[in-house]
Design a protein around this motif. Structure first.
Motif, PDB file in Angstrom:
ATOM      1  N   SER A  82       0.845  -1.221   0.000  1.00  0.00           N
ATOM      2  CA  SER A  82       0.000   0.000   0.000  1.00  0.00           C
ATOM      3  C   SER A  82       0.866   1.250   0.000  1.00  0.00           C
ATOM      4  CB  SER A  82      -0.920   0.008   1.219  1.00  0.00           C
ATOM      5  OG  SER A  82      -1.796  -1.079   1.192  1.00  0.00           O
ATOM      6  N   SER A  83       1.913   1.256   0.830  1.00  0.00           N
ATOM      7  CA  SER A  83       2.785   2.433   0.905  1.00  0.00           C
ATOM      8  C   SER A  83       3.469   2.702  -0.439  1.00  0.00           C
ATOM      9  CB  SER A  83       3.824   2.270   2.018  1.00  0.00           C
ATOM     10  OG  SER A  83       4.808   1.319   1.660  1.00  0.00           O
ATOM     11  N   MET A  84       3.846   1.624  -1.127  1.00  0.00           N
ATOM     12  CA  MET A  84       4.490   1.774  -2.442  1.00  0.00           C
ATOM     13  C   MET A  84       3.508   2.316  -3.490  1.00  0.00           C
ATOM     14  SD  MET A  84       7.752   1.081  -2.449  1.00  0.00           S
ATOM     15  CE  MET A  84       7.750   2.073  -0.965  1.00  0.00           C
ATOM     16  N   PHE A  85       2.239   1.896  -3.405  1.00  0.00           N
ATOM     17  CA  PHE A  85       1.243   2.417  -4.345  1.00  0.00           C
ATOM     18  C   PHE A  85       0.976   3.905  -4.107  1.00  0.00           C
ATOM     19  CE2 PHE A  85      -0.164  -1.967  -5.505  1.00  0.00           C
ATOM     20  CZ  PHE A  85      -0.156  -1.788  -6.890  1.00  0.00           C
ATOM     21  N   PHE A  86       0.955   4.333  -2.840  1.00  0.00           N
ATOM     22  CA  PHE A  86       0.815   5.765  -2.538  1.00  0.00           C
ATOM     23  C   PHE A  86       1.995   6.548  -3.127  1.00  0.00           C
ATOM     24  CE2 PHE A  86      -2.134   4.608   1.034  1.00  0.00           C
ATOM     25  CZ  PHE A  86      -3.180   5.424   0.632  1.00  0.00           C
ATOM     26  N   LEU A  87       3.206   6.013  -2.969  1.00  0.00           N
ATOM     27  CA  LEU A  87       4.401   6.660  -3.510  1.00  0.00           C
ATOM     28  C   LEU A  87       4.310   6.755  -5.031  1.00  0.00           C
ATOM     29  CD1 LEU A  87       7.214   7.859  -2.978  1.00  0.00           C
ATOM     30  CD2 LEU A  87       8.147   5.538  -3.047  1.00  0.00           C
ATOM     31  N   PHE A  89       1.484   6.680  -7.011  1.00  0.00           N
ATOM     32  CA  PHE A  89       0.426   7.595  -7.446  1.00  0.00           C
ATOM     33  C   PHE A  89       0.826   9.056  -7.216  1.00  0.00           C
ATOM     34  CE2 PHE A  89      -3.609   9.910  -6.527  1.00  0.00           C
ATOM     35  CZ  PHE A  89      -4.130   9.859  -7.815  1.00  0.00           C
ATOM     36  N   GLY A  90       1.439   9.328  -6.062  1.00  0.00           N
ATOM     37  CA  GLY A  90       1.890  10.688  -5.762  1.00  0.00           C
ATOM     38  C   GLY A  90       2.945  11.160  -6.738  1.00  0.00           C
ATOM     39  N   SER A  91       3.861  10.270  -7.127  1.00  0.00           N
ATOM     40  CA  SER A  91       4.924  10.624  -8.077  1.00  0.00           C
ATOM     41  C   SER A  91       4.343  10.970  -9.447  1.00  0.00           C
ATOM     42  CB  SER A  91       5.921   9.467  -8.218  1.00  0.00           C
ATOM     43  OG  SER A  91       6.547   9.192  -6.994  1.00  0.00           O
ATOM     44  N   VAL A  92       3.352  10.176  -9.890  1.00  0.00           N
ATOM     45  CA  VAL A  92       2.697  10.443 -11.186  1.00  0.00           C
ATOM     46  C   VAL A  92       1.997  11.799 -11.155  1.00  0.00           C
ATOM     47  CG1 VAL A  92       0.861   9.685 -12.762  1.00  0.00           C
ATOM     48  CG2 VAL A  92       2.433   8.005 -11.773  1.00  0.00           C
ATOM     49  N   LEU A  93       1.302  12.088 -10.049  1.00  0.00           N
ATOM     50  CA  LEU A  93       0.599  13.371  -9.919  1.00  0.00           C
ATOM     51  C   LEU A  93       1.581  14.540  -9.937  1.00  0.00           C
ATOM     52  CD1 LEU A  93      -2.270  14.518  -9.525  1.00  0.00           C
ATOM     53  CD2 LEU A  93      -1.860  14.476  -7.059  1.00  0.00           C
ATOM     54  N   CYS A  94       2.705  14.410  -9.218  1.00  0.00           N
ATOM     55  CA  CYS A  94       3.731  15.465  -9.205  1.00  0.00           C
ATOM     56  C   CYS A  94       4.318  15.687 -10.603  1.00  0.00           C
ATOM     57  CB  CYS A  94       4.860  15.102  -8.239  1.00  0.00           C
ATOM     58  SG  CYS A  94       4.437  15.265  -6.496  1.00  0.00           S
ATOM     59  N   ALA A  95       4.559  14.599 -11.306  1.00  0.00           N
ATOM     60  CA  ALA A  95       5.143  14.698 -12.645  1.00  0.00           C
ATOM     61  C   ALA A  95       4.216  15.442 -13.613  1.00  0.00           C
ATOM     62  CB  ALA A  95       5.451  13.309 -13.187  1.00  0.00           C
ATOM     63  N   CYS A  96       2.906  15.350 -13.364  1.00  0.00           N
ATOM     64  CA  CYS A  96       1.920  15.998 -14.237  1.00  0.00           C
ATOM     65  C   CYS A  96       1.484  17.372 -13.725  1.00  0.00           C
ATOM     66  CB  CYS A  96       0.685  15.108 -14.379  1.00  0.00           C
ATOM     67  SG  CYS A  96       1.018  13.477 -15.064  1.00  0.00           S
ATOM     68  N   ALA A  97       2.089  17.851 -12.629  1.00  0.00           N
ATOM     69  CA  ALA A  97       1.638  19.092 -11.977  1.00  0.00           C
ATOM     70  C   ALA A  97       1.693  20.292 -12.922  1.00  0.00           C
ATOM     71  CB  ALA A  97       2.483  19.361 -10.741  1.00  0.00           C
ATOM     72  N   ILE A  98       0.584  21.052 -12.945  1.00  0.00           N
ATOM     73  CA  ILE A  98       0.541  22.265 -13.768  1.00  0.00           C
ATOM     74  C   ILE A  98       0.584  23.520 -12.901  1.00  0.00           C
ATOM     75  CG2 ILE A  98      -0.639  21.186 -15.716  1.00  0.00           C
ATOM     76  CD1 ILE A  98      -3.284  22.277 -14.585  1.00  0.00           C
ATOM     77  N   ASN A  99       0.496  23.353 -11.576  1.00  0.00           N
ATOM     78  CA  ASN A  99       0.627  24.490 -10.659  1.00  0.00           C
ATOM     79  C   ASN A  99       1.176  23.988  -9.322  1.00  0.00           C
ATOM     80  OD1 ASN A  99      -1.646  23.455  -9.114  1.00  0.00           O
ATOM     81  ND2 ASN A  99      -2.971  24.350 -10.688  1.00  0.00           N
ATOM     82  N   MET A 108       2.048  15.279  -0.826  1.00  0.00           N
ATOM     83  CA  MET A 108       1.368  14.808   0.380  1.00  0.00           C
ATOM     84  C   MET A 108       0.876  13.371   0.222  1.00  0.00           C
ATOM     85  SD  MET A 108      -0.620  18.142   1.852  1.00  0.00           S
ATOM     86  CE  MET A 108       0.312  19.402   2.748  1.00  0.00           C
ATOM     87  N   ILE A 109       0.494  12.985  -0.999  1.00  0.00           N
ATOM     88  CA  ILE A 109       0.100  11.596  -1.251  1.00  0.00           C
ATOM     89  C   ILE A 109       1.323  10.686  -1.120  1.00  0.00           C
ATOM     90  CG2 ILE A 109      -0.722   9.982  -3.031  1.00  0.00           C
ATOM     91  CD1 ILE A 109      -2.525  12.294  -4.029  1.00  0.00           C
ATOM     92  N   GLN A 110       2.471  11.143  -1.637  1.00  0.00           N
ATOM     93  CA  GLN A 110       3.716  10.394  -1.464  1.00  0.00           C
ATOM     94  C   GLN A 110       4.016  10.202   0.024  1.00  0.00           C
ATOM     95  OE1 GLN A 110       6.492  12.968  -3.574  1.00  0.00           O
ATOM     96  NE2 GLN A 110       6.620  11.532  -5.284  1.00  0.00           N
ATOM     97  N   ALA A 111       3.734  11.230   0.802  1.00  0.00           N
ATOM     98  CA  ALA A 111       4.050  11.204   2.240  1.00  0.00           C
ATOM     99  C   ALA A 111       3.242  10.160   2.997  1.00  0.00           C
ATOM    100  CB  ALA A 111       3.806  12.593   2.846  1.00  0.00           C
ATOM    101  N   ILE A 112       2.056   9.820   2.490  1.00  0.00           N
ATOM    102  CA  ILE A 112       1.250   8.781   3.148  1.00  0.00           C
ATOM    103  C   ILE A 112       2.024   7.464   3.148  1.00  0.00           C
ATOM    104  CG2 ILE A 112      -0.883   7.417   3.030  1.00  0.00           C
ATOM    105  CD1 ILE A 112      -2.225   9.896   1.776  1.00  0.00           C
ATOM    106  N   GLY A 113       2.619   7.137   1.995  1.00  0.00           N
ATOM    107  CA  GLY A 113       3.433   5.925   1.903  1.00  0.00           C
ATOM    108  C   GLY A 113       4.655   5.988   2.790  1.00  0.00           C
ATOM    109  N   ALA A 114       5.332   7.121   2.784  1.00  0.00           N
ATOM    110  CA  ALA A 114       6.551   7.285   3.589  1.00  0.00           C
ATOM    111  C   ALA A 114       6.244   7.193   5.079  1.00  0.00           C
ATOM    112  CB  ALA A 114       7.201   8.627   3.272  1.00  0.00           C
ATOM    113  N   GLY A 115       5.064   7.649   5.480  1.00  0.00           N
ATOM    114  CA  GLY A 115       4.690   7.614   6.889  1.00  0.00           C
ATOM    115  C   GLY A 115       4.511   6.207   7.420  1.00  0.00           C
ATOM    116  N   ILE A 116       4.192   5.281   6.523  1.00  0.00           N
ATOM    117  CA  ILE A 116       3.972   3.895   6.939  1.00  0.00           C
ATOM    118  C   ILE A 116       5.270   3.097   6.948  1.00  0.00           C
ATOM    119  CG2 ILE A 116       2.830   1.720   6.312  1.00  0.00           C
ATOM    120  CD1 ILE A 116       0.621   3.462   4.993  1.00  0.00           C
TER     121      ILE A 116
END
Length: 487
Positions: A82-87, A89-99, A108-116
């Motif tokens: 689960s933690s790896m999937f959060f990492l 999904f968060g990485s994909v979202l960051c890579a596509c960030a427009i703002n 913050m989604i990446q951080a959910i995985g790191a917190g576990i």
């Protein structure tokens, strides 16, 4: 159940967990030298851009208190994957960030995985290895965990210099996918799960309490300490966190078992942990700002400066792990803090002519000091606890570290911002002909020096606390040391 695991299975389990932890740690530190660039790309201030670091730790700080429950309720496989999937999904979202908002959400989604993952790794070690072997194992893990920050600044600087910042996240995704595949194939469970119940009231209290404290301290950099929002959130955070602690003491089914603080060594290492974490995270943010804003170095040059010290830190970690098993915590802490004090003393008077090589040597001295403390600190604290409190001790340790990291970063950035603004005003009054660019550079240099004075004070306080650590116990004393609690 852990007795069924062979030595080979233990190694496979640790390799998969450590690889995931490596990627998580790499991701956490990958943006440090990119902060200045993000300020220009998204047109935000230093106080705003720090949320990429502080926001990451905010989510960790809020999530970590429930990891002890999660480790009871779910299996090692379930939590890790689960933690790896959060990492991912968060990485994909960051890579596509427009703002900036989208980038921060991804972080913050990446951080959910790191917190576990880190509390999970620490708890697995407590299950698999006896206390006399944990120093060496933690040292080996420390090599992997510290090697990530070692290469992160240089890697980040190279990507920003020669590629797009989006590759900071695009490049991470295939490695995370490989770890997920390996986890599905090889990862086995360490301990039995139970049908533990989650007290929603305590989750809400811990979330509001820790979240408000972190938000208040982090907002102080942009809003100022006198701002009603800052004052209110910090006060609310302290009150709600106190209520959470009181609620915990009266409950039989504990979300975060605070009785770990009855063990003197654990309490002492927790205080030292707070100060060391503040120093470490603050330096990783402050030095690149000084190098890029104050001196005009590129992100790649800033990353290269940090590389030798971090590599030394990584390679020393297994050595200090073995030294911990042999000599105990106190001599390592005292030695490490002497190195840290020297390194902080060396940068309280930064100028325009401070050489690149001088800063590199100074950073090597700092990282040598940290290698004597970081992993032995965790080992000493957890070894002081009985095994049944191991997952709670790990969760408390990580909660303390995330809170300290976020607060330390916010406070140091605040000191830097306030002092840089003050120096800019004074310089403009003293020299009306100074250019805006020169004014900004000089103010940044002087502000950095002032922030390092604050960090030097923290180093001295940590040194004093380290002197109270007990010497290594042997024989019968060692076997009874875990039972020693505060009267």
């Amino acid at each position: 159940m852990e007795k069924e695991l062979t030595e080979i299975n233990k190694k496979v389990l640790l390799i998969v967990l450590i690889t995931g932890c490596f990627l998580s740690t790499l991701n956490q530190t990958l943006l440090n030298v990119a902060m200045s660039g993000f300020m220009d790309i998204f047109h935000v201030t230093a106080a705003t851009v720090q949320w990429l670091s502080t926001g990451f730790m905010l989510v960790n700080g809020v999530l970590v208190p429930i990891t002890a429950f999660l480790m009871k309720r779910f299996s090692t496989r379930q939590l890790f994957i689960s933690s790896m999937f959060f990492l991912l999904f968060g990485s994909v979202l960051c890579a596509c960030a427009i703002n900036f908002g989208m980038l921060l959400t991804g972080r913050m989604i990446q951080a959910i995985g790191a917190g576990i993952i880190l509390p999970l790794l620490m708890t697995v070690i407590l299950y698999l290895y006896p206390s006399e072997k944990r120093g060496s194992i933690m040292g080996t893990i420390g090599f992997a965990m510290i090697f990530a920050p070692a290469i992160a600044p240089t890697l980040s600087g190279f990507i920003i210099e020669y590629l797009s910042w989006r590759w900071l996240f695009i490049g991470l995704t295939p490695f995370v996918l490989v770890v997920i595949v390996l986890a599905f194939k090889y990862l086995m469970n360490v301990a039995e799960t139970t049908k533990a119940k989650l007290d929603i009231t305590r989750v809400i209290l811990s979330t509001i309490g820790f979240g408000s404290i972190l938000f208040g301290f982090s907002s102080a950099g942009s809003k100022g300490w006198e701002n009603p929002v800052v004052i209110t959130t910090i006060i609310v955070g302290i009150i709600v966190t106190t209520l959470f602690c009181l609620h915990q003491m009266k409950s039989n089914d504990l979300l975060l078992n605070l009785s770990v603080f009855k063990y003197k060594i654990f309490t002492l290492t927790s205080f030292i942990n707070v100060l060391i974490t503040m120093i470490m995270y603050a330096d990783l943010i402050l030095l690149p700002i000084y190098l890029q804003d104050g001196r005009g170095f590129t992100a790649f040059e800033a990353g290269l400066l940090l590389l030798p010290g971090a590599v030394i830190n990584a390679f020393l970690s297994p050595v200090t792990g073995r030294m911990y098993d042999k000599y105990g915590a106190k001599p390592l802490f005292v030695t490490g803090l002497l190195f840290i004090i020297i390194s902080m003393w060396g940068v309280i008077d930064l100028t325009e002519s401070t050489t690149y090589m001088y800063l590199m040597v100074r950073t090597c001295i700092l990282r040598i000091g940290l290698s004597f403390i970081t992993m032995p600190l965790n080992t000493a604290g957890l070894n002081a606890l009985p095994r049944e409190l191991g997952s709670h001790g790990s969760a408390v340790n990580n909660t303390v570290r995330q809170l300290a990291g976020a607060i330390g970063t916010a406070v140091v950035i605040t000191v830097y911002t306030v002092q840089a603004t003050s120096h800019a005003y004074q310089l403009s009054m003293e020299n009306e002909n100074i250019s805006a660019m020169q004014l900004e550079k000089l103010a940044s240099i002087l502000g950095s020096s002032n922030a390092y004075i604050f960090m030097l004070v923290l180093s001295f306080v940590a040194f004093i606390l380290a002197c109270f650590m007990p010497a290594k116990k042997t024989g019968k004393q060692k076997s009874t040391s875990k039972k020693t609690v505060m009267q």
